[in-house]
Write an enzyme that holds these catalytic residues in place. Sequence first.
Site, PDB file in Angstrom:
ATOM      1  N   ASN A 111       0.845  -1.207  -0.230  1.00 56.29           N
ATOM      2  CA  ASN A 111      -0.011  -0.196   0.055  1.00 56.29           C
ATOM      3  C   ASN A 111       0.887   1.260   0.054  1.00 56.29           C
ATOM      4  OD1 ASN A 111      -2.460   1.874   0.526  1.00 56.29           O
ATOM      5  ND2 ASN A 111      -1.167   1.903   2.323  1.00 56.29           N
ATOM      6  N   SER A 156      -2.950   0.136  -6.463  1.00 59.33           N
ATOM      7  CA  SER A 156      -2.587   0.820  -7.628  1.00 59.33           C
ATOM      8  C   SER A 156      -3.498   2.059  -7.610  1.00 59.33           C
ATOM      9  CB  SER A 156      -2.844   0.013  -9.014  1.00 59.33           C
ATOM     10  OG  SER A 156      -2.333   0.687 -10.047  1.00 59.33           O
ATOM     11  N   TYR A 174       4.801   8.781 -11.429  1.00 58.65           N
ATOM     12  CA  TYR A 174       3.623   7.850 -10.573  1.00 58.65           C
ATOM     13  C   TYR A 174       2.862   7.150 -11.413  1.00 58.65           C
ATOM     14  CZ  TYR A 174      -0.168   7.246  -7.456  1.00 58.65           C
ATOM     15  OH  TYR A 174      -1.265   6.712  -6.743  1.00 58.65           O
ATOM     16  N   LYS A 180       2.759   3.011 -11.401  1.00 54.66           N
ATOM     17  CA  LYS A 180       1.443   2.355 -11.117  1.00 54.66           C
ATOM     18  C   LYS A 180       1.195   1.561 -12.394  1.00 54.66           C
ATOM     19  CE  LYS A 180       0.437   3.685  -6.744  1.00 54.66           C
ATOM     20  NZ  LYS A 180       0.767   2.930  -5.706  1.00 54.66           N
ATOM     21  N   THR A 187      -7.999  10.972   1.795  1.00 52.31           N
ATOM     22  CA  THR A 187      -6.916  10.536   3.098  1.00 52.31           C
ATOM     23  C   THR A 187      -6.223  11.971   3.320  1.00 52.31           C
ATOM     24  OG1 THR A 187      -5.413  10.048   1.313  1.00 52.31           O
ATOM     25  CG2 THR A 187      -6.764   8.313   2.122  1.00 52.31           C
TER      26      THR A 187
END
Length: 246
Positions: free
Chosen positions: A93, A144, A158, A162, A192
Amino acid sequence: MDDLFSLKGKVAVVTGGSRGLGLQMVRAFAQRGADVVIASRKLDACEAAAKEVEQLGRRALAISVNASRWDEMDRLADACYAHFGRIDILVNNAGMSPAIPSHEMNEAMFDKIVSLNFKGPFRLASLVAKRMADGEGGSIINISSSGALVPLPTVVPYSGAKAALNAMTVSLAREYGPKVRVNAISAGPFLTDISKAWTEEKRTTSDNSLGRPGRPEEIVTSALYLASDASSFTTGAILRCDGGMG
C-alpha cells in the site's frame, strides 16, 4: 457477511499501514480475525495502529521500514516470518504521488517515486509470493491507482510506476499460481491525509461517475474481498475502486 469475509487465523502485512487507506485495511483485517503487521517509516505511528489491533484481541507487530528500499523489504519479510511464522495476506500500500511539472522533475525525485511505487512492492511481493507458494498459499494485494489507467499531467513517474505495478500483478499471478492469488485495487481519489492540501472543490467533487472523492473506509470491502476466500477464483485482476473514472 462477516463469515464471508472471515480472516480468522490469518496473518496480514500492510505497508503504509499507519494512516490513510492502509490504516483502514489494518482495522478491517483485525476486526475480521487477522493478526496484522503494520509497516511504515514512522515507528510511533505503527505502534499506535498496533495498539488498536491489540485492543480488538488480535496480535500486532509494528515495524519501521522504508518501502522503497530493496534491502528493507528483505528485512521486513524476514521479520514477519520470524515473528508470526507465516504471511497469508500482503498488501503493498505504501506510495507517493507528488505533482511536479515534468520539465522540473529531477532524477532523485524520479527514482524515489518509482522505487516506492514499483521497486519496493516488486521485491516484497516476490519474496512473499515464493514463500507462500512453498507453503499454504496466500493473497497479495497491490494498491494501484486510477492514474495508471487515466494518466494525468504532472504525475508521469507515478502513473508509469502504477502501470508497472498493474503489469506486475498479472505477471506474478501467473508465476506463483495456483496457490498464490495476486490482485490489485485501482484506487481513485480518496479523502486521506493528502487531501488536506486539496482545494475545497477537489475535496467535494470529482471527475468520476459518482462526482465525488471516496471516503477512506470505502476501500475496505474491496480489500476484504481480495484478502479473503470470497475471491478464491479471482487472480490477476485490477479491481477499480474509483467512483467510475473515465
